[in-house]
Design a protein around this motif. Structure first.
Motif, PDB file in Angstrom:
ATOM      1  N   THR A  30       0.852  -1.199   0.000  1.00  0.00           N
ATOM      2  CA  THR A  30       0.000   0.000   0.000  1.00  0.00           C
ATOM      3  C   THR A  30       0.881   1.240   0.000  1.00  0.00           C
ATOM      4  OG1 THR A  30      -1.712  -1.179   1.241  1.00  0.00           O
ATOM      5  CG2 THR A  30      -1.826   1.227   1.217  1.00  0.00           C
ATOM      6  N   ARG A  31       0.596   2.172  -0.891  1.00  0.00           N
ATOM      7  CA  ARG A  31       1.429   3.361  -1.050  1.00  0.00           C
ATOM      8  C   ARG A  31       0.832   4.544  -0.287  1.00  0.00           C
ATOM      9  NH1 ARG A  31       2.704   0.022  -4.877  1.00  0.00           N
ATOM     10  NH2 ARG A  31       4.627   0.223  -6.087  1.00  0.00           N
ATOM     11  N   PHE A  32       1.707   5.347   0.295  1.00  0.00           N
ATOM     12  CA  PHE A  32       1.237   6.507   1.051  1.00  0.00           C
ATOM     13  C   PHE A  32       2.311   7.579   1.093  1.00  0.00           C
ATOM     14  CE2 PHE A  32       3.238   3.651   4.107  1.00  0.00           C
ATOM     15  CZ  PHE A  32       3.990   4.496   4.914  1.00  0.00           C
ATOM     16  N   HIS A  33       1.884   8.797   1.419  1.00  0.00           N
ATOM     17  CA  HIS A  33       2.763   9.947   1.607  1.00  0.00           C
ATOM     18  C   HIS A  33       2.769  10.351   3.076  1.00  0.00           C
ATOM     19  CE1 HIS A  33       1.992  11.360  -2.814  1.00  0.00           C
ATOM     20  NE2 HIS A  33       2.952  10.463  -2.748  1.00  0.00           N
ATOM     21  N   ILE A  34       3.861  10.962   3.508  1.00  0.00           N
ATOM     22  CA  ILE A  34       3.867  11.626   4.804  1.00  0.00           C
ATOM     23  C   ILE A  34       3.442  13.067   4.565  1.00  0.00           C
ATOM     24  CG2 ILE A  34       5.330  12.479   6.677  1.00  0.00           C
ATOM     25  CD1 ILE A  34       6.983   9.962   6.439  1.00  0.00           C
ATOM     26  N   ARG A  41       3.485  12.473  16.803  1.00  0.00           N
ATOM     27  CA  ARG A  41       2.907  11.620  15.766  1.00  0.00           C
ATOM     28  C   ARG A  41       3.342  12.074  14.380  1.00  0.00           C
ATOM     29  NH1 ARG A  41      -3.563  13.169  15.471  1.00  0.00           N
ATOM     30  NH2 ARG A  41      -3.322  15.368  14.901  1.00  0.00           N
ATOM     31  N   ILE A  42       3.140  11.166  13.435  1.00  0.00           N
ATOM     32  CA  ILE A  42       3.422  11.432  12.023  1.00  0.00           C
ATOM     33  C   ILE A  42       2.121  11.169  11.255  1.00  0.00           C
ATOM     34  CG2 ILE A  42       4.692  10.644   9.984  1.00  0.00           C
ATOM     35  CD1 ILE A  42       7.022   9.948  11.850  1.00  0.00           C
ATOM     36  N   ILE A  43       1.714  12.105  10.406  1.00  0.00           N
ATOM     37  CA  ILE A  43       0.462  11.977   9.658  1.00  0.00           C
ATOM     38  C   ILE A  43       0.776  11.469   8.259  1.00  0.00           C
ATOM     39  CG2 ILE A  43      -1.682  13.090   8.977  1.00  0.00           C
ATOM     40  CD1 ILE A  43      -1.141  13.178  11.962  1.00  0.00           C
ATOM     41  N   ILE A  44       0.052  10.454   7.818  1.00  0.00           N
ATOM     42  CA  ILE A  44       0.237   9.922   6.471  1.00  0.00           C
ATOM     43  C   ILE A  44      -1.082   9.985   5.701  1.00  0.00           C
ATOM     44  CG2 ILE A  44       2.070   8.367   7.268  1.00  0.00           C
ATOM     45  CD1 ILE A  44       0.047   6.058   6.966  1.00  0.00           C
ATOM     46  N   GLU A  45      -0.973   9.897   4.383  1.00  0.00           N
ATOM     47  CA  GLU A  45      -2.159   9.876   3.526  1.00  0.00           C
ATOM     48  C   GLU A  45      -1.985   8.779   2.494  1.00  0.00           C
ATOM     49  OE1 GLU A  45      -3.416  12.681   0.018  1.00  0.00           O
ATOM     50  OE2 GLU A  45      -4.157  13.557   1.897  1.00  0.00           O
ATOM     51  N   PHE A  46      -2.963   7.874   2.425  1.00  0.00           N
ATOM     52  CA  PHE A  46      -2.911   6.773   1.478  1.00  0.00           C
ATOM     53  C   PHE A  46      -3.235   7.275   0.067  1.00  0.00           C
ATOM     54  CE2 PHE A  46      -3.801   4.838   5.587  1.00  0.00           C
ATOM     55  CZ  PHE A  46      -2.845   3.827   5.625  1.00  0.00           C
ATOM     56  N   GLY A  50      -6.970   8.312  -0.436  1.00  0.00           N
ATOM     57  CA  GLY A  50      -6.948   9.695   0.026  1.00  0.00           C
ATOM     58  C   GLY A  50      -7.207   9.834   1.512  1.00  0.00           C
ATOM     59  N   ASP A  51      -7.374   8.714   2.224  1.00  0.00           N
ATOM     60  CA  ASP A  51      -7.615   8.772   3.665  1.00  0.00           C
ATOM     61  C   ASP A  51      -6.334   9.092   4.417  1.00  0.00           C
ATOM     62  OD1 ASP A  51     -10.220   8.179   3.287  1.00  0.00           O
ATOM     63  OD2 ASP A  51     -10.108   6.103   3.936  1.00  0.00           O
ATOM     64  N   SER A  52      -6.472   9.839   5.505  1.00  0.00           N
ATOM     65  CA  SER A  52      -5.337  10.169   6.373  1.00  0.00           C
ATOM     66  C   SER A  52      -5.340   9.269   7.600  1.00  0.00           C
ATOM     67  CB  SER A  52      -5.401  11.640   6.804  1.00  0.00           C
ATOM     68  OG  SER A  52      -5.216  12.494   5.702  1.00  0.00           O
ATOM     69  N   GLU A 308     -18.400   9.251  -3.638  1.00  0.00           N
ATOM     70  CA  GLU A 308     -18.915   8.389  -2.584  1.00  0.00           C
ATOM     71  C   GLU A 308     -18.022   8.533  -1.367  1.00  0.00           C
ATOM     72  OE1 GLU A 308     -21.580   6.727  -2.666  1.00  0.00           O
ATOM     73  OE2 GLU A 308     -22.099   6.727  -4.790  1.00  0.00           O
ATOM     74  N   ASP A 309     -18.566   8.290  -0.185  1.00  0.00           N
ATOM     75  CA  ASP A 309     -17.751   8.280   1.031  1.00  0.00           C
ATOM     76  C   ASP A 309     -16.827   7.087   0.970  1.00  0.00           C
ATOM     77  OD1 ASP A 309     -20.507   9.334   3.111  1.00  0.00           O
ATOM     78  OD2 ASP A 309     -18.974  10.514   2.090  1.00  0.00           O
ATOM     79  N   LEU A 310     -15.542   7.335   1.242  1.00  0.00           N
ATOM     80  CA  LEU A 310     -14.587   6.246   1.199  1.00  0.00           C
ATOM     81  C   LEU A 310     -14.573   5.511   2.528  1.00  0.00           C
ATOM     82  CD1 LEU A 310     -11.655   8.070  -0.621  1.00  0.00           C
ATOM     83  CD2 LEU A 310     -13.515   6.750  -1.579  1.00  0.00           C
ATOM     84  N   THR A 311     -14.165   4.269   2.467  1.00  0.00           N
ATOM     85  CA  THR A 311     -14.044   3.481   3.680  1.00  0.00           C
ATOM     86  C   THR A 311     -12.887   4.005   4.498  1.00  0.00           C
ATOM     87  OG1 THR A 311     -14.872   1.545   2.528  1.00  0.00           O
ATOM     88  CG2 THR A 311     -13.661   1.166   4.587  1.00  0.00           C
ATOM     89  N   GLY A 312     -13.112   4.251   5.784  1.00  0.00           N
ATOM     90  CA  GLY A 312     -12.053   4.772   6.649  1.00  0.00           C
ATOM     91  C   GLY A 312     -11.120   3.673   7.103  1.00  0.00           C
ATOM     92  N   PHE A 313      -9.947   4.053   7.543  1.00  0.00           N
ATOM     93  CA  PHE A 313      -8.964   3.129   8.071  1.00  0.00           C
ATOM     94  C   PHE A 313      -8.979   3.207   9.586  1.00  0.00           C
ATOM     95  CE2 PHE A 313      -6.384   1.454   4.637  1.00  0.00           C
ATOM     96  CZ  PHE A 313      -6.817   2.227   3.573  1.00  0.00           C
TER      97      PHE A 313
END
Length: 327
Positions: A30-34, A41-46, A50-52, A308-313
């Motif tokens: 799974t790819r993500f950005h910081i 804490r460190i915040i990432i986004e998939f 597009g979920d954080s 559509e609302d995306l599924t949250g993590f």
């Protein structure tokens, strides 16, 4: 070296990453950005959804303690799915790496350059405009919705309401046509009664039964052969009733239940105006590299992504709770 020192080194490495740097989780790829680094804490986004997700300092520490307590490295298969990003980010520390062949996360004696970064060339290309009417109409509708508040219809001018109605009608028609094209292709890929899931939802192949009578004489002949008198199945036909109304003084209301409702319909579309406005929107996006243009591009992409609302993590609470129990 204390964990506090290692944590601040990890923060520094994360802060120095380019904003476009892509990290990859070790098991699910799974790819993500910081997107942000904070004291705890460190915040990432998939990238795909597009979920954080916030990655907490204490959970990094838990993973690091397990790493230290395990000879030969921490087995990646023991990671819960929600904890995978922790392992990828932890490898930004110069003395922590993932040994892909051994399937472990381990600490090294010397600095390493083996990080959870995606070194492959980006497959992302310039956004291409689909050559379908609904795409252009959808952009125009988004523009109109930004200029006319749809939550306050009664306050809108008549011309604004007409524009909204026209564009909504065009988008609906184009979307219905495109949906049918997509459905025709999916029909060959989906088995009956088996739901198939994707990012925005799921579909299921089903069927419905409809019927229409065969030729009247054929039906009557079959019924007569079965002992049914044809007079029993002969009913009132609308065409014959209408003919009777024409030669009598009866009113339509005498023989019909009439439900008359007023409605509006689209009678004309000014394609030239639509094309001019659409071209202006495209030029706004393409002609400038200014911050405002970039924000406009981001806004349109975000609007497309929020259909559509995306599924949250879920956070890695289970992983953290389990680690606390091991202490």
């Amino acid at each position: 070296m204390t964990y506090s020192a290692r944590w601040h080194t990890l923060l520094e490495e994360a802060e120095e990453l380019a904003s476009t740097a892509t990290l990859v989780t070790p098991l699910s790829d799974t790819r993500f950005h910081i997107t942000d680094t904070q004291e705890h804490r460190i915040i990432i986004e998939f990238l795909e959804s597009g979920d954080s997700q916030p990655l907490q300092r204490e959970q990094f520490e838990t993973l690091y303690r397990r790493l230290q307590d395990t000879a030969g490295g921490f087995d990646l298969d023991r990671l819960p799915p929600d904890a995978e990003p922790y392992a990828a980010v932890l490898t930004l520390h110069p003395r922590i790496e993932i040994d892909v062949d051994a399937g472990v996360l381990r600490e090294t004696d010397a600095p390493t350059t083996t990080h959870g970064l995606n070194d492959e060339p980006s497959e992302q290309t310039d956004r291409a405009e689909p050559d379908i009417d609904v795409y252009a109409d959808a952009l125009l509708l988004i523009d109109a919705l930004e200029r006319h508040d749809p939550t306050a219809m009664a306050d809108l001018e008549t011309d604004g309401l007409i524009d909204l109605y026209t564009l909504l009608s065009d988008v609906q028609r184009g979307a219905d046509d495109l949906r049918q094209d997509v459905a025709d292709v999916l029909l060959d890929r989906v088995q009956h009664g088996q739901p198939v899931h994707a990012q925005y939802g799921s579909i299921q192949r089903t069927s419905r039964r409809s019927k229409s009578l065969k030729d009247d004489e054929e039906v009557l002949a079959v019924l007569e052969d079965a002992g049914i008198d044809r007079e029993r199945v002969l009913g009132i036909e609308p065409d014959k009733v209408n003919d009777a109304l024409d030669v009598t003084n009866l009113r339509e209301e005498d023989v019909y239940d009439v439900d008359e409702r007023a409605y509006v319909r689209k009678s004309e579309v000014d394609e030239d105006v639509k094309e001019t406005r659409l071209q202006g929107l495209k030029e706004q996006l393409a002609a400038s590299e200014s911050e405002e243009a970039a924000e406009l591009r981001d806004e349109i992409e975000a609007l497309e992504a929020r259909i559509e609302d995306l599924t949250g993590f879920d956070s890695a609470k289970e992983f953290y709770a389990d680690s606390q129990a091991d202490r």
